[in-house]
Write a protein that holds these residues in place. Structure first.
Motif: not given
Length: 169
Positions: A104, A108, A111, A154, A158
């Protein structure tokens, strides 16, 4: 220092840096190989620089930035990423939970725009200061600080919903 001495002393550190940028050890190896070819061709100029490692690290970062600008044929991903060989293991209750969490985090980070990701890697993985990051990326210090700030914002955006989802019964 000769090119061969430089490679022997710094290759593994450059490879670790490339893995953190690319998120994939195979892509990282390609990035380092391309960078070393370019560095060997310019070695006299690099060796004359004040800090050859920083010069080569900037070259590597630029090769990473250029990776997604090339032909789509160069960007085919054949399988998932196994970073266990380059990352130190940590103690977790369930191995599957640890793998899911690590995956995960890679999602993140993946992105983020390339410049923001590179700035984060240089700050938190390489431990460089804002001025050193600016030198490696060839940007003003203010731009580097802005990229880091935006990247962290960001990531917080998230991570927050993901933590809320995990806490719900």
């Amino acid at each position: 220092m000769t090119f061969e001495e430089f490679v022997e002393a710094r290759l593994q550190a450059l490879l670790r840096y490339a893995v953190m940028l690319a998120g994939d050890p195979h892509t990282a190896q390609d990035l380092v190989q391309e960078t070393m070819i370019r560095a060997q061709l310019k070695w006299r100029q690099i060796a004359a620089a004040d800090m050859p490692e920083r010069y080569v690290k900037r070259m590597l970062t630029n090769v990473y930035f250029d990776l997604h600008r090339g032909s789509w044929l160069r960007r085919v991903v054949l399988r998932g990423v196994d970073l266990e060989a380059t990352m130190e293991p940590r103690a977790v209750g369930d191995h599957a939970d640890g793998l899911a969490e690590r995956d995960q985090v890679w999602v993140w980070l993946g992105r983020l725009p390339r410049q923001q990701r590179a700035a984060l890697v240089l700050r938190y993985y390489e431990g460089l200061t804002d001025g050193e990051i600016a030198e490696v990326l060839g940007r003003p210090v203010g731009t580097v600080r802005s990229w880091i700030s935006r990247a962290l914002a960001t990531l917080r955006a998230q991570v927050g919903p993901a933590l809320t989802k995990g806490a719900a019964p």
